[in-house]
Design a protein around this motif. Structure first.
Motif, short mmCIF file in Angstrom:
data_model
loop_
_atom_site.label_atom_id
_atom_site.label_comp_id
_atom_site.label_asym_id
_atom_site.label_seq_id
_atom_site.Cartn_x
_atom_site.Cartn_y
_atom_site.Cartn_z
N HIS A 1 18.99 4.15 68.04
CA HIS A 1 19.59 5.02 69.04
C HIS A 1 19.86 6.39 68.43
N GLY A 2 19.55 7.44 69.18
CA GLY A 2 19.83 8.81 68.74
C GLY A 2 20.07 9.70 69.94
N LYS A 3 20.31 10.98 69.68
CA LYS A 3 20.54 11.90 70.80
C LYS A 3 20.01 13.29 70.50
N LEU A 4 19.71 14.01 71.56
CA LEU A 4 19.27 15.40 71.51
C LEU A 4 20.30 16.24 72.27
N LEU A 5 20.78 17.30 71.64
CA LEU A 5 21.71 18.21 72.31
C LEU A 5 20.99 19.54 72.53
N PHE A 6 20.69 19.83 73.78
CA PHE A 6 19.94 21.03 74.12
C PHE A 6 20.89 22.21 74.35
N PRO A 7 20.51 23.38 73.85
CA PRO A 7 21.33 24.57 74.11
C PRO A 7 21.09 25.08 75.53
N GLN A 8 21.97 25.91 76.01
CA GLN A 8 21.78 26.49 77.34
C GLN A 8 20.55 27.39 77.38
N PRO B 1 14.28 26.40 77.31
CA PRO B 1 13.39 26.00 76.21
C PRO B 1 13.14 27.08 75.15
N PHE B 2 13.91 28.15 75.18
CA PHE B 2 13.67 29.23 74.23
C PHE B 2 14.33 28.98 72.88
N LYS B 3 15.22 28.00 72.83
CA LYS B 3 15.83 27.59 71.57
C LYS B 3 15.76 26.07 71.47
N PRO B 4 15.63 25.53 70.25
CA PRO B 4 15.43 24.09 70.07
C PRO B 4 16.75 23.31 70.13
N PRO B 5 16.65 21.99 70.30
CA PRO B 5 17.85 21.15 70.35
C PRO B 5 18.32 20.73 68.96
N SER B 6 19.55 20.22 68.91
CA SER B 6 20.02 19.50 67.72
C SER B 6 19.59 18.05 67.85
N LEU C 1 14.76 19.43 60.77
CA LEU C 1 13.34 19.24 61.06
C LEU C 1 12.78 20.52 61.66
N SER C 2 11.48 20.66 61.61
CA SER C 2 10.85 21.86 62.16
C SER C 2 10.99 21.93 63.68
N ILE C 3 11.36 20.80 64.31
CA ILE C 3 11.50 20.75 65.76
C ILE C 3 12.97 20.81 66.17
N SER C 4 13.88 21.02 65.21
CA SER C 4 15.31 21.02 65.52
C SER C 4 15.88 22.42 65.37
N ASP C 5 17.17 22.54 65.70
CA ASP C 5 17.82 23.86 65.64
C ASP C 5 18.03 24.36 64.22
N THR D 1 10.50 28.18 63.79
CA THR D 1 9.28 27.40 63.97
C THR D 1 9.20 26.75 65.35
N TRP D 2 10.20 26.97 66.16
CA TRP D 2 10.25 26.34 67.49
C TRP D 2 9.26 26.99 68.44
N ASN D 3 8.62 26.15 69.26
CA ASN D 3 7.68 26.61 70.27
C ASN D 3 8.23 26.25 71.65
N PRO D 4 8.52 27.22 72.51
CA PRO D 4 9.09 26.93 73.84
C PRO D 4 8.22 26.01 74.70
N ALA D 5 6.96 25.88 74.34
CA ALA D 5 6.08 25.01 75.12
C ALA D 5 6.31 23.52 74.79
N TRP D 6 7.01 23.25 73.69
CA TRP D 6 7.26 21.86 73.32
C TRP D 6 8.24 21.22 74.29
N SER D 7 8.01 19.93 74.56
CA SER D 7 8.85 19.18 75.50
C SER D 7 9.61 18.10 74.75
N VAL D 8 10.38 17.33 75.50
CA VAL D 8 11.12 16.20 74.90
C VAL D 8 10.14 15.20 74.29
N SER D 9 9.02 14.98 74.97
CA SER D 9 8.01 14.06 74.43
C SER D 9 7.50 14.54 73.08
N THR D 10 7.25 15.84 72.96
CA THR D 10 6.78 16.41 71.70
C THR D 10 7.81 16.20 70.60
#
Length: 218
Positions: free
Chosen positions: A60-67, A70-75, A93-97, A102-111
């Motif tokens: 179990h884990g969690k993602l905390l998205f900023p307001q 998609p222009f900034k990555p989640p924790s 990680l390169s996909i985290s805040d 290195t964050w790409n706004p096109a990335w989704s939760v699945s990515t």
């Protein structure tokens, strides 16, 4: 409407779209759900892939998205003890805040979740990772079933996964295999056999000594 409100509306709209997409196209080995009260907080469950030390485990884990998503990555946080990542600590990680550059706004939760799983089964160290043996990871994998059932958020968001875990626990019970808690099970039968052997040897020794004593009296 303020700029902050616009960002929040954009994040909410984007995450709603992502949620519909992830329901249609689930991520392999992963389930993900946002909190009903806050779409900026997502929880996920990673099922340990086959032929890895995590096989059979539920993480179990969690993602905390900023307001500003998609222009900034989640924790990213892991909650279930797993032997790979520290619990309840932000993962670097390169996909985290930790790495907004290195964050790409096109990335989704699945990515994000696919990349997290890929990094989990590797042994590359990073901030928030821990070094444990494969044996320890397998122990934690077995313990993860009971651990997650104690988490109210986990049980509320993932009733289907809870049913999977309970079915596994029933199967273990039916076949006489108790959940692995990381401690060796006492071998009661073996101990009784050893005790009988020792008692038999003691009896033989005293029988021989008694016989020698009688012979000596004669």
């Amino acid at each position: 409407m303020s700029a902050g409100g616009n960002r929040n509306t954009t994040a909410t709209r984007r995450l709603k779209q992502v949620y519909l997409r992830i329901r249609r196209e689930p991520v392999p080995y992963i389930s993900a759900e946002p909190l009903p009260s806050n779409i900026l907080e997502w929880h996920f469950v990673v099922r340990g892939p086959e032929k890895t030390p995590y096989e059979g485990g539920y993480y179990h884990g969690k993602l905390l998205f900023p307001q500003e998503f998609p222009f900034k990555p989640p924790s990213i946080y892991m909650i279930t003890p797993n032997g790979r990542f520290a619990c309840n600590a932000r993962l670097c990680l390169s996909i985290s805040d930790f790495h907004p550059d290195t964050w790409n706004p096109a990335w989704s939760v699945s990515t994000i979740l696919t990349a997290l799983l890929s990094f989990m089964v590797e042994n590359i160290p990073t901030l928030g990772s821990v070094e444990t043996s494969d044996f320890t990871k397998r122990q934690l994998s077995a313990q993860s079933l009971a651990y997650n059932l104690k988490d109210g958020v986990f049980c509320e968001l993932f009733p289907g996964v809870v049913e999977e875990i309970e079915a596994k626990q029933r199967t273990r019970k039916d076949f006489g295999v108790p959940p692995h808690n990381g401690q060796p099970k006492p071998n009661v039968r073996g101990a009784l056999v050893n005790l009988c052997v020792v008692a038999g040897l003691v009896f033989c020794v005293y029988t021989v000594r008694f016989g020698l004593h009688l012979i000596g009296q004669d």
